[in-house]
Enzyme design. Structure first.
Site, PDB file in Angstrom:
ATOM      1  N   ASP A 156       5.579  16.096  16.555  1.00 33.07           N
ATOM      2  CA  ASP A 156       6.716  16.825  15.992  1.00 33.07           C
ATOM      3  C   ASP A 156       6.589  16.896  14.475  1.00 33.07           C
ATOM      4  O   ASP A 156       5.482  17.015  13.946  1.00 33.07           O
ATOM      5  CB  ASP A 156       8.010  16.119  16.425  1.00 33.07           C
ATOM      6  CG  ASP A 156       9.147  17.079  16.645  1.00 33.07           C
ATOM      7  OD1 ASP A 156       9.629  17.651  15.659  1.00 33.07           O
ATOM      8  OD2 ASP A 156       9.569  17.245  17.810  1.00 33.07           O
ATOM      9  N   HIS A 227      13.673  17.164  12.752  1.00 34.14           N
ATOM     10  CA  HIS A 227      13.539  17.388  14.187  1.00 34.14           C
ATOM     11  C   HIS A 227      12.905  16.199  14.897  1.00 34.14           C
ATOM     12  O   HIS A 227      13.378  15.752  15.955  1.00 34.14           O
ATOM     13  CB  HIS A 227      12.704  18.659  14.395  1.00 34.14           C
ATOM     14  CG  HIS A 227      12.759  19.242  15.757  1.00 34.14           C
ATOM     15  ND1 HIS A 227      11.874  18.906  16.753  1.00 34.14           N
ATOM     16  CD2 HIS A 227      13.587  20.173  16.281  1.00 34.14           C
ATOM     17  CE1 HIS A 227      12.147  19.608  17.834  1.00 34.14           C
ATOM     18  NE2 HIS A 227      13.188  20.385  17.594  1.00 34.14           N
ATOM     19  N   SER A 414      14.559  21.520  22.944  1.00 39.14           N
ATOM     20  CA  SER A 414      13.838  20.449  22.254  1.00 39.14           C
ATOM     21  C   SER A 414      14.413  19.084  22.578  1.00 39.14           C
ATOM     22  O   SER A 414      13.726  18.066  22.453  1.00 39.14           O
ATOM     23  CB  SER A 414      13.908  20.661  20.732  1.00 39.14           C
ATOM     24  OG  SER A 414      13.009  21.650  20.309  1.00 39.14           O
TER      25      SER A 414
END
Length: 637
Positions: A156, A227, A414
């Site tokens: 990520d 994220h 996600s």
């Protein structure tokens, strides 16, 4: 309350019309009493209810043929009934069929649920059970809260290593971003997986990152997403530590691997990160000291599955690595690498269990999990069903660490994927030997069916206003993720079959079969289920066995394994046998030469010669027969 401290009950045993004092069924400490809670249907109320109850239970005993014992229950019209030697479930079934019985249910045990003390846990609806799409993690935690021996790689944006709810779970990772502009950390690939932020300024959007921003044409600046920190918290934020939130698997280790920066990431970096995370070699990168058995990729691109991804995924699966990928947020087809064979693709659900409007969907999806959704959408109103997780509060560069909330929501597939990755980590904590296929199949078998909401079409059709639809197994996978169902399925043994051929000897090998933690395999059974002819197993009840066949071809074999808890599993395997690997027929001895008839009036010399020939022929046949017999024995042993 222990058995010794339980208040004595007035018990009446009714058998063959006799009354006698008797205890409930004997039980060991900690075991469940084999008794049933029974309520009889209403009757005229006499002065002595106990006599009436006794008479009515006597009638039940006569009808069922069971020696019933009755004791005081939790209410005046409820009774505890047992029968020596009969289980509570069997007794309840027998009594429920009687006309005078309103209900009969086993007296079951209830337990305190393992709910974490994290102060924000009350916001984590997706881990609980009240909403239809919630994954029921609380009952899974009664079995396991995860293991530090299990590692999940989060491929990520990197992570904030100083976050209080993650620091104990994080391993040293790696930064695979090769372009320093994308990386925004001053260099290319290195050993620092820290997330410096992925915001895009107006200056960025006028330079190398044109079109990467928000709004029409991608022209508007963006804030940093943090994220990877959010994804990591969903999987393994430290649970029950009186801080923040809980992850699905409290004790799992997170391997942060950075591939995404400003405007995303490159396939070449992502592929290298996947290989390194799973313990495969990557040129120029050091050996990974903490290879992961689960890779989480909450990323994608709108293309078909390309050969580099296909081959990398195949190699990872052969290494025993499960790859979990989000389906995408396009309300359309599944994106790469989620559309590649061999990955566990996850689509997103609303709290109600229907497909959330933004989620991608299709036949590539294996299972669905909450993705977050906002029911209240008025100006300034908080997002009600977002996924609460760890984050950083800096708008561009790092600020204070914190947690997402209704004003700073976490939404998207996600965050469906890490719910699955965390569940797989729980499964591996109780059964470390489970292969990727077994993890997927058992997770799917433990899933719950999708609900149906009136007024919404069946996917793939979607509501024109919201993009929502009622999920089907063809569009949203096997069902809704259920962590408890998955971990229960993981407890069963795993049967696995391999085969080797050496010097024309074929060996079937079930030694890679495994049992869950605290159990052992106690039985194996091989079986032939199809092929050109019969198969012979040298040791049909052993972990490994030699196998023989009379004809070449493809044979289907099965292995059943049983563990020490009595649970079983079965695997099937296609065994392809060539000419060199089959048992040849025994040699045929040559036909004896005809014995010449003696000439008329011939002497004993000619006759003697004929007799000698017969003797030599017979001796030769005996030698050949013995050789053939010895040959057959060597090939059977």
């Amino acid at each position: 309350m222990s058995a010794n401290s339980r208040k004595p009950l007035l018990l009446l045993t009714l058998a063959m019309g006799l009354f006698m004092s008797a205890p409930l069924l004997a039980q060991t400490a900690g075991s469940l009493p084999e008794q049933v809670i029974v309520q009889l249907r209403s009757a005229a109320t006499p002065a002595d209810k106990r006599v009436l109850t006794t008479d009515r239970v006597r009638t039940l005993a006569q009808r069922t043929g069971m020696p019933l014992s009755v004791g005081a229950g939790p209410a005046p019209d409820m009774h505890l009934i047992s029968a020596p030697g009969i289980s509570a479930s069997a007794l309840a079934e027998a009594l429920s069929g009687q006309d005078e019985v309103l209900y009969a249910v086993p007296d079951r045990r209830k337990q305190i649920r393992r709910i974490p003390n994290d102060p924000r846990y009350g916001e984590q609806w997706s881990l609980q059970w009240a909403q239809p799409a919630a994954i029921n993690a609380e009952t899974a935690w009664d079995i396991s809260v995860g293991s530090g021996e299990v590692t999940v790689a989060v491929i990520d944006t990197g992570v904030r290593f100083d976050h209080e709810d993650l620091s104990e779970r994080l391993l040293p990772g790696y930064d695979f971003i090769s372009d320093s502009n994308i990386a925004f950390d001053g260099d290319g690939r290195d050993t620092d997986a820290t997330d410096p932020g992925d915001f895009l300024s107006a200056q960025d959007l006028q330079g190398a990152f044109q079109g990467c921003g928000d709004g029409p044409g991608g022209t508007l600046p963006t804030t940093s997403s943090w994220h990877g920190t959010r994804v990591s918290g969903v999987i393994a934020a430290t649970g029950n530590n009186s801080r923040g939130v809980s992850g699905v698997s409290w004790n799992t280790r997170i391997l942060p691997v950075r591939v995404m920066g400003k405007c995303g990431g490159l396939d070449s970096d992502i592929l290298a990160a996947m290989r390194w995370s799973g313990g495969l070699q990557v040129p120029g990168a050091p050996e990974n000291p903490h290879p992961a058995k689960i890779l989480n990729l909450s990323l994608g691109g709108n293309t078909g599955c390309s050969s580099p991804y296909l081959l990398t995924i195949e190699e990872l699966r052969r290494a025993g690595v499960a790859v979990v990928v989000s389906a995408g947020n396009s309300n359309g087809g599944v994106e790469e690498p989620g559309n590649c064979p061999g990955v566990i693709t996850v689509s997103g659900l609303r709290h109600a269990g229907t497909k959330v409007g933004f989620s991608s969907y299709g036949p590539e999806v294996k299972i669905s999990a909450p993705a977050g959704n906002c029911v209240t959408q008025g100006a300034g109103q908080p997002c009600q069903f977002q996924i609460t997780t760890t984050t950083n509060l800096g708008a561009t560069t790092p600020g204070a660490n914190g947690y997402s909330d209704g004003q700073n929501p976490t939404l998207g597939t996600s965050f469906s994927a890490p719910l699955v990755s965390g569940t797989l980590a729980l499964m591996l904590s109780v059964h470390p030997g489970l292969a990727p296929d077994a993890l997927q199949q058992r997770m799917q078998s433990g899933s719950r069916p999708f609900p149906f909401e009136d007024g919404l079409p069946l996917c793939p059709a979607t509501d024109a206003q919201t993009g929502q639809c009622n999920c089907t197994s063809d569009t949203c996978g096997a069902g809704m993720l259920d962590a408890h169902g998955a971990i229960q399925a993981a407890l069963s043994p795993q049967a696995r079959i391999g085969a080797t051929v050496a010097n024309s000897l074929v060996t079937l090998d079930g030694s890679a079969s495994s049992a869950s933690v605290g159990r052992s395999l106690v039985a194996w059974r091989w079986e032939a289920i199809g092929g050109p002819t019969a198969l012979t197993f040298a040791q049909p009840e052993s972990a490994t066995t030699a196998v023989q066949a009379a004809l070449p071809g493809d044979y289907r074999v099965a292995l059943a394994t049983t563990d020490s808890a009595g649970q079983s599993d079965r695997a099937e395997f296609t065994l392809s046998l060539s000419e060199a690997a089959v048992l040849p027929p025994p040699p045929t001895p040559p036909a004896p030469e005809p014995t010449p008839e003696p000439a008329p009036g011939g002497g004993s010399g000619g006759g003697g010669g004929g007799g000698a020939l017969d003797f030599l022929t017979l001796l030769g046949l005996a030698i050949l027969a013995g050789s053939a017999h010895a040959l057959r024995r060597r090939r059977h042993t």
